[in-house]
Structures are given as structure tokens and as C-alpha cells.
Design a protein around this motif. Structure first.
Motif, short mmCIF file in Angstrom:
data_model
loop_
_atom_site.label_atom_id
_atom_site.label_comp_id
_atom_site.label_asym_id
_atom_site.label_seq_id
_atom_site.Cartn_x
_atom_site.Cartn_y
_atom_site.Cartn_z
N ASP A 36 50.38 32.52 92.43
CA ASP A 36 49.76 33.37 93.45
C ASP A 36 48.32 33.73 93.11
O ASP A 36 47.87 33.57 91.97
CB ASP A 36 50.56 34.67 93.60
CG ASP A 36 51.86 34.47 94.35
OD1 ASP A 36 52.03 33.41 94.97
OD2 ASP A 36 52.72 35.38 94.30
N ARG A 37 47.66 34.34 94.07
CA ARG A 37 46.28 34.81 93.90
C ARG A 37 46.19 35.98 92.94
O ARG A 37 45.21 36.12 92.21
CB ARG A 37 45.71 35.23 95.27
CG ARG A 37 44.28 35.76 95.23
CD ARG A 37 43.78 36.06 96.63
NE ARG A 37 44.42 37.21 97.22
CZ ARG A 37 43.91 38.44 97.20
NH1 ARG A 37 42.76 38.68 96.59
NH2 ARG A 37 44.54 39.44 97.78
N LEU A 38 47.20 36.83 92.91
CA LEU A 38 47.11 38.07 92.15
C LEU A 38 47.54 37.94 90.69
O LEU A 38 47.69 38.96 90.01
CB LEU A 38 47.92 39.17 92.83
CG LEU A 38 47.35 39.67 94.16
CD1 LEU A 38 48.23 40.77 94.75
CD2 LEU A 38 45.92 40.17 94.00
N ARG A 41 44.18 34.81 85.78
CA ARG A 41 43.98 33.39 85.48
C ARG A 41 44.08 33.10 83.99
O ARG A 41 44.27 31.95 83.59
CB ARG A 41 42.63 32.92 86.01
CG ARG A 41 41.42 33.49 85.29
CD ARG A 41 40.15 32.93 85.88
NE ARG A 41 38.97 33.42 85.16
CZ ARG A 41 37.72 33.12 85.50
NH1 ARG A 41 37.50 32.33 86.52
NH2 ARG A 41 36.70 33.59 84.81
N TYR A 55 48.52 25.94 93.81
CA TYR A 55 48.03 27.29 94.12
C TYR A 55 48.42 27.65 95.55
O TYR A 55 48.16 26.89 96.49
CB TYR A 55 46.51 27.32 93.96
CG TYR A 55 45.87 28.62 94.39
CD1 TYR A 55 46.31 29.84 93.89
CD2 TYR A 55 44.81 28.63 95.29
CE1 TYR A 55 45.72 31.03 94.28
CE2 TYR A 55 44.21 29.81 95.68
CZ TYR A 55 44.68 31.01 95.17
OH TYR A 55 44.09 32.18 95.56
N GLY A 57 47.73 30.82 97.13
CA GLY A 57 47.13 32.13 97.33
C GLY A 57 47.30 32.69 98.73
O GLY A 57 47.30 31.95 99.72
N LYS A 58 47.44 34.01 98.79
CA LYS A 58 47.59 34.70 100.06
C LYS A 58 46.60 35.85 100.14
O LYS A 58 46.41 36.59 99.19
CB LYS A 58 49.01 35.27 100.21
CG LYS A 58 50.11 34.23 100.23
CD LYS A 58 51.48 34.89 100.36
CE LYS A 58 52.60 33.86 100.35
NZ LYS A 58 53.93 34.50 100.49
N TRP A 59 45.95 35.97 101.28
CA TRP A 59 45.11 37.11 101.60
C TRP A 59 45.68 37.76 102.84
O TRP A 59 46.50 37.18 103.54
CB TRP A 59 43.67 36.68 101.89
CG TRP A 59 42.92 36.11 100.74
CD1 TRP A 59 42.05 36.76 99.91
CD2 TRP A 59 42.97 34.75 100.27
NE1 TRP A 59 41.54 35.90 98.97
CE2 TRP A 59 42.09 34.66 99.16
CE3 TRP A 59 43.65 33.61 100.67
CZ2 TRP A 59 41.89 33.48 98.46
CZ3 TRP A 59 43.47 32.44 99.97
CH2 TRP A 59 42.59 32.38 98.88
N HIS A 63 47.26 32.75 104.78
CA HIS A 63 48.14 32.19 103.76
C HIS A 63 47.76 30.74 103.55
O HIS A 63 47.82 29.93 104.47
CB HIS A 63 49.60 32.29 104.19
CG HIS A 63 50.12 33.70 104.22
ND1 HIS A 63 51.43 33.99 104.52
CD2 HIS A 63 49.51 34.88 103.98
CE1 HIS A 63 51.60 35.31 104.48
NE2 HIS A 63 50.45 35.86 104.15
N HIS A 263 40.59 37.09 90.23
CA HIS A 263 41.68 36.45 90.97
C HIS A 263 41.54 34.94 90.88
O HIS A 263 40.45 34.39 90.88
CB HIS A 263 41.63 36.84 92.45
CG HIS A 263 41.90 38.30 92.68
ND1 HIS A 263 42.78 39.01 91.93
CD2 HIS A 263 41.38 39.15 93.60
CE1 HIS A 263 42.81 40.26 92.37
NE2 HIS A 263 41.97 40.37 93.37
N VAL A 264 42.67 34.27 90.85
CA VAL A 264 42.67 32.82 90.91
C VAL A 264 42.16 32.38 92.27
O VAL A 264 42.52 32.96 93.29
CB VAL A 264 44.10 32.29 90.66
CG1 VAL A 264 44.12 30.78 90.82
CG2 VAL A 264 44.58 32.68 89.28
N ILE A 265 41.30 31.39 92.29
CA ILE A 265 40.75 30.89 93.56
C ILE A 265 41.24 29.47 93.78
O ILE A 265 41.25 28.68 92.86
CB ILE A 265 39.22 30.92 93.53
CG1 ILE A 265 38.75 32.37 93.36
CG2 ILE A 265 38.63 30.33 94.79
CD1 ILE A 265 37.25 32.51 93.22
#
Length: 265
Positions: A36-38, A41, A55, A57-59, A63, A263-265
Motif C-alpha cells: 500500500d501507499r501508507l 518505503r 504497488y 496505492g490508494k488515495w 485507487h 509514502h511509496v509512490i
């Protein structure tokens, strides 16, 4: 072909040092990791170089991968015999949708294991010097989502803010920044005192942690003034009064020893 297995792991609240021993051991064995993004890293350094990294990631409002696609990816890799790690921020069983992922594994006959993590809902307040219970202030605590879930399989009741406001001493609200005006209104209408202390803990347990204290009546105005953004944990209750006296992390120079949380990108 050997059978694969899915490990549903909590990465902790942000500080990479708070990963569990079991979690770290499994990261080192991963052949595929879905993350996840959170997550911090820094945790990716434990993953073998040859492992597949996915990856997801969710904002808010966006999604990168749909939840259904994430679940299918876990099952697909496990069916191919891989050791699959699903790495989630905090604790996977608290607003982490681990139940849905585990359910699909069970339905498909895939072995899985849930590995608890330290939740931001307990860790961020602790790093801010806010114990969630205290003999003089609080004998009950509730963990609540401030974000309405869409697309659930079953009709689930909404958060009972009125009952929580009257019946629970300390409220810990996840994902509540966006809906703070609505949360504030419902708690006040439900009978929560306007003078009830409130804390916003932003980027909890990381070098970037900041804590802002206010009252329920002034919560929205304060959030706007400090330009509060997620990830942030919101604590509502008398225990917030202890922040000034017990804030150990933000007042210590060794805070600088922590890597800035990116945050992981």
C-alpha cells in the motif's frame, strides 16, 4: 508445483522500527509483495531483490488498483506456488479490508496467515503522549472510521455517532479529515460537550509527526488553520489534556534519528 501461501501483514503506523519480528521475517521470504501507499518505503529493503513487487496505492477518490483486482492478484500468485506478502499500513484487521482478502483465499483453497501490526490508532496517540485510557479520564475507547465505505456486500449500519458520543469516553477516528465537519456536527448534536478536547495527530510515529490540540467546537476551524491533511488520527476525549505534559516523542531531540516518512509512490 508446491502450493503457495498468502501472508496478510501489518506494516505498522509509519516508523519502520515498529514492524513486528514475524512481519520482517516474512518480508525476507517474499516471492511477491503487494503493498500500500501508507507503508514506510524503508520496509522494502527487507524484500529479496528478485521478488515481484506490485504497488496498489490508494488515495481519497483514486485507487490505482481496485480491491477486487488486489485480491485476484494475491490468489493468482499463490496458485502459481509463490510466497505472497500483502503489506498493509497499521494493523490489517482494523479498517484494512483484510477480511475480504482472507475470504477470497479461503474460497479458493489458498493457505493464508494474518500477521497483526501496530495500529496507527494506538501508536500515534502514544507517540503524542495521549494514553487512550486513564483512571482519571477514560475507562472506554472506540475505534471508528470517518470514511464511509462504498460497495460493501452487505448493508452495514452507519457509525452511531450519537451513541458513541454519549457512551464512550475516548474516540479514535481513522480517515476522518475529509468528513470532519460532518463528524463534528453529529457529535455535537448527539450531546458531546463542545469543550471536549480534540487532537489531530498527523504523520504519527514518523519524524514528520505533528500534533494539534483544540476543542470539539473549534475542531473544523483548527483543521483549516493548520491545513490538516491525511494520514492523520483524530482523538476525541478528556485524555487529550495529557498531551502537553506527556508528549515525549515530539519534544525529544532523538526524534531526528527517525528517517523522514515518505509514502511509496
Amino acid at each position: 508445483m508446491r502450493k503457495g501461501k498468502v501472508y496478510l501483514i501489518g506494516a505498522g503506523p509509519g516508523d519502520a522500527d515498529l514492524i513486528t519480528v514475524r512481519g520482517k521475517e516474512l518480508l525476507e521470504k517474499a516471492e511477491c509483495i503487494v503493498y500500500d501507499r501508507l507503508i514506510n518505503r524503508e520496509l522494502l529493503k527487507y524484500v529479496p531483490a528478485g521478488a515481484e513487487k506490485i504497488y496498489c496505492g490508494k488515495w481519497s477518490g483514486f485507487h490505482l488498483m481496485k480491491q477486487e483486482d488486489i485480491q485476484e492478484a494475491l490468489v493468482d500468485r499463490a496458485e502459481k506456488g509463490k510466497v505472497v506478502v500483502r503489506l498493509k499500513g497499521g494493523d490489517p484487521s482494523i479498517f484494512g479490508r483484510v477480511g475480504e482478502e482472507a475470504q477470497l483465499c479461503a474460497e479458493k483453497g489458498i493457505a493464508f496467515e494474518m500477521v497483526p501490526g501496530i495500529s496507527s490508532g494506538t501508536a500515534a496517540p502514544a507517540y503524542a503522549g495521549i494514553p487512550l485510557t486513564h483512571r482519571d479520564y477514560s475507562s472506554s475507547v472506540a475505534f471508528v472510521t470517518g470514511h464511509a465505505c462504498e460497495g460493501s456486500r452487505n448493508e452495514a449500519p452507519g457509525v452511531q455517532w450519537k451513541e458513541l458520543g454519549r457512551g464512550v469516553d475516548t474516540l479514535v477516528i481513522y480517515m476522518g479529515v475529509k468528513n470532519l465537519p460532518d463528524i463534528q456536527e453529529k457529535l455535537l448534536v448527539g450531546g458531546k460537550e463542545s469543550t471536549t478536547p480534540v487532537a489531530f495527530i498527523q504523520q504519527g510515529t514518523t519524524a514528520a509527526q505533528k500534533t494539534y490540540t483544540t476543542t470539539l467546537a473549534e475542531a473544523v476551524r483548527t483543521a483549516e488553520e493548520v491545513q490538516l491533511t491525511s494520514p492523520a488520527v483524530i482523538v476525541v476525549g478528556e485524555v487529550v489534556k495529557l498531551h502537553d505534559q506527556l508528549s515525549w516523542f515530539e519534544n525529544q531531540e532523538n526524534r531526528s534519528d527517525k528517517m523522514p516518512f515518505v509514502h511509496v509512490i
